[in-house]
Design a protein around this motif. Sequence first.
Motif, PDB file in Angstrom:
ATOM      1  N   HIS A  68       3.701  -8.346  11.846  1.00  0.00           N
ATOM      2  CA  HIS A  68       3.103  -8.149  13.181  1.00  0.00           C
ATOM      3  C   HIS A  68       2.548  -9.482  13.683  1.00  0.00           C
ATOM      4  N   VAL A  69       3.382 -10.212  14.425  1.00  0.00           N
ATOM      5  CA  VAL A  69       3.016 -11.543  14.915  1.00  0.00           C
ATOM      6  C   VAL A  69       3.484 -11.693  16.359  1.00  0.00           C
ATOM      7  N   HIS A  70       2.626 -12.263  17.205  1.00  0.00           N
ATOM      8  CA  HIS A  70       3.000 -12.579  18.587  1.00  0.00           C
ATOM      9  C   HIS A  70       3.204 -14.090  18.687  1.00  0.00           C
ATOM     10  N   LEU A  71       4.456 -14.503  18.843  1.00  0.00           N
ATOM     11  CA  LEU A  71       4.752 -15.929  18.958  1.00  0.00           C
ATOM     12  C   LEU A  71       4.921 -16.378  20.413  1.00  0.00           C
ATOM     13  N   THR A  96       8.190 -15.023   5.931  1.00  0.00           N
ATOM     14  CA  THR A  96       8.916 -14.264   6.949  1.00  0.00           C
ATOM     15  C   THR A  96       7.914 -13.682   7.929  1.00  0.00           C
ATOM     16  N   VAL A  97       8.165 -13.864   9.230  1.00  0.00           N
ATOM     17  CA  VAL A  97       7.362 -13.194  10.243  1.00  0.00           C
ATOM     18  C   VAL A  97       8.276 -12.330  11.097  1.00  0.00           C
ATOM     19  N   VAL A  98       7.713 -11.248  11.619  1.00  0.00           N
ATOM     20  CA  VAL A  98       8.454 -10.385  12.541  1.00  0.00           C
ATOM     21  C   VAL A  98       7.729 -10.436  13.880  1.00  0.00           C
ATOM     22  N   ASP A  99       8.444 -10.937  14.875  1.00  0.00           N
ATOM     23  CA  ASP A  99       7.870 -11.245  16.182  1.00  0.00           C
ATOM     24  C   ASP A  99       7.838 -10.011  17.072  1.00  0.00           C
ATOM     25  N   MET A 100       6.681  -9.785  17.703  1.00  0.00           N
ATOM     26  CA  MET A 100       6.514  -8.644  18.594  1.00  0.00           C
ATOM     27  C   MET A 100       7.232  -8.881  19.934  1.00  0.00           C
ATOM     28  N   PRO A 101       7.592  -7.798  20.634  1.00  0.00           N
ATOM     29  CA  PRO A 101       8.382  -7.941  21.870  1.00  0.00           C
ATOM     30  C   PRO A 101       7.581  -8.478  23.059  1.00  0.00           C
ATOM     31  N   LEU A 102       6.282  -8.539  22.976  1.00  0.00           N
ATOM     32  CA  LEU A 102       5.411  -9.162  23.957  1.00  0.00           C
ATOM     33  C   LEU A 102       4.519 -10.115  23.184  1.00  0.00           C
ATOM     34  N   VAL A 129      12.464 -15.564  10.628  1.00  0.00           N
ATOM     35  CA  VAL A 129      11.906 -14.785  11.730  1.00  0.00           C
ATOM     36  C   VAL A 129      12.833 -13.619  12.047  1.00  0.00           C
ATOM     37  N   ALA A 130      12.251 -12.436  12.099  1.00  0.00           N
ATOM     38  CA  ALA A 130      12.959 -11.251  12.589  1.00  0.00           C
ATOM     39  C   ALA A 130      12.247 -10.780  13.858  1.00  0.00           C
ATOM     40  N   PHE A 131      12.809  -9.779  14.512  1.00  0.00           N
ATOM     41  CA  PHE A 131      12.320  -9.398  15.837  1.00  0.00           C
ATOM     42  C   PHE A 131      12.164  -7.884  15.970  1.00  0.00           C
ATOM     43  N   TRP A 132      11.066  -7.473  16.606  1.00  0.00           N
ATOM     44  CA  TRP A 132      10.903  -6.102  17.079  1.00  0.00           C
ATOM     45  C   TRP A 132      11.417  -6.034  18.519  1.00  0.00           C
ATOM     46  N   GLY A 133      11.930  -4.878  18.913  1.00  0.00           N
ATOM     47  CA  GLY A 133      12.219  -4.602  20.313  1.00  0.00           C
ATOM     48  C   GLY A 133      11.055  -3.853  20.937  1.00  0.00           C
TER      49      GLY A 133
END
Length: 455
Positions: A68-71, A96-102, A129-133
């Motif tokens: 849960h990261v906002h980049l 590893t970070v997973v980037d939030m959609p906002l 880096v992975a991504f949330w929609g």
Amino acid sequence: MTIIICRGSRVLLPDSNSLQPATIIIEADSGKIIQVHRRLLSKDSLPSHVQLIDAGTNVILPGLVDAHVHLNEPGRTDWEGFYTGTRAAASGGVTTVVDMPLNSIPPTVSVADLSVKRTSAQGQCFTDVAFWGGIIPGNQKHLKPLVDAGVKGFKCFLIDSGVDEFPCVDEKDLDEAMSALENQPTTLLFHAEMDKHSPSEDNPSDPASYSTFLHSRPDAFEIDAISLITGLQQKHPSLPCHIVHLSSSKALPLIRDARAAGLKLSVETCFHYLCLSAEDIPYGKTTAKCCPPIREASNRELLWDALKEGTIDIVVSDHSPCVQELKKIDEGDIMGAWGGISTLGLGLSLLWTEGSRRGISLAQIIDWTSVKTAKHVGLHERKGKLQTGYDADFIIWNPDAEFTVTEESLRFKNKISPYVGLKVRGRVEKTFLRGSLIYDCVNGFDGIEPKGELL
């Protein structure tokens, strides 16, 4: 074949609650672990041509997976960006970070938006880096294509998100989105606050008092939201759902009941809810504002209990930075300040400092921040463990080192944090991604280029 060998007398291996001697054999080209020996191989027995990483008396841990990261890049790169954010993550042992959609512009609510974000991130990332929609009103047709494009799941808000381009959803929006995502390999994430209440006449009015802000975001916001979520889950039982950044212990009975009823519901909390308390937030300290809010010390202890018993599954940063003006630090206006806490680089030390006071082991912390977070984002077959076939993501960790958090020590872009001045225990000495050094506490990032992949 080029070989890297990492060894130490205190290594955290899978399915073990204690540290033990181990030697890890890594194939350099693939960055994969190819063997794990549960003993310390002597230097004399190792080939002379291999690269040797010897942890000495320090601990070897799996790299953390921060889910849960906002980049914020592109669009709000002055708040944070892939380059600075992933450097900060690496300095704290996150691989590893997973980037939030906002809060990027555009938000990740279509495949085209995801492509813009991936292009922005290319070549900038020190970690993987992975991504949330995201789910917003009217984007249901984009959800399946986003699954196919590789997003790890979808986040939505049940209350104002704070940014105009990512509006909140109502029950009808959710019902349509959940119908669209049924039987898909994905997870639906909820910012679980709902404002169904009229303002109280006795609401404190001092905007610099933390109690005013706390009064404005009561426990009922989280309880009402989780009640709606679990009700929808009964209609769509095949779709896994996840509560992000739970702050209210009063919502725990609802979560336990949902689990007992067989609903697929998981829960996270954050470093700040486990390490800070409302009573200790000084007057006008805007750096401690986040949504949902940090609650009382008694609430914090109940969150720790829920974490230990497994009602709360994982711990994440919810790194949510902004520029200094939006934090209104000089004015001390907590009510008007941006709600978000910057934590990248500090989480492991914070959790170890607070957890060790409560008898928490390193194995438990890694379970919450690496093993289970990797599973949460569908990376559990390559991340989160020092195991054959996994990516060689690991940390050299000194659990006894103490340091004071300073603005200069923060690696993220805007040096704003409620932890400045706090003395913490446990320091990342080095971080490795697929066997390659991505951070060294002595030399920082000198001579290190971004090696992260977009997952």
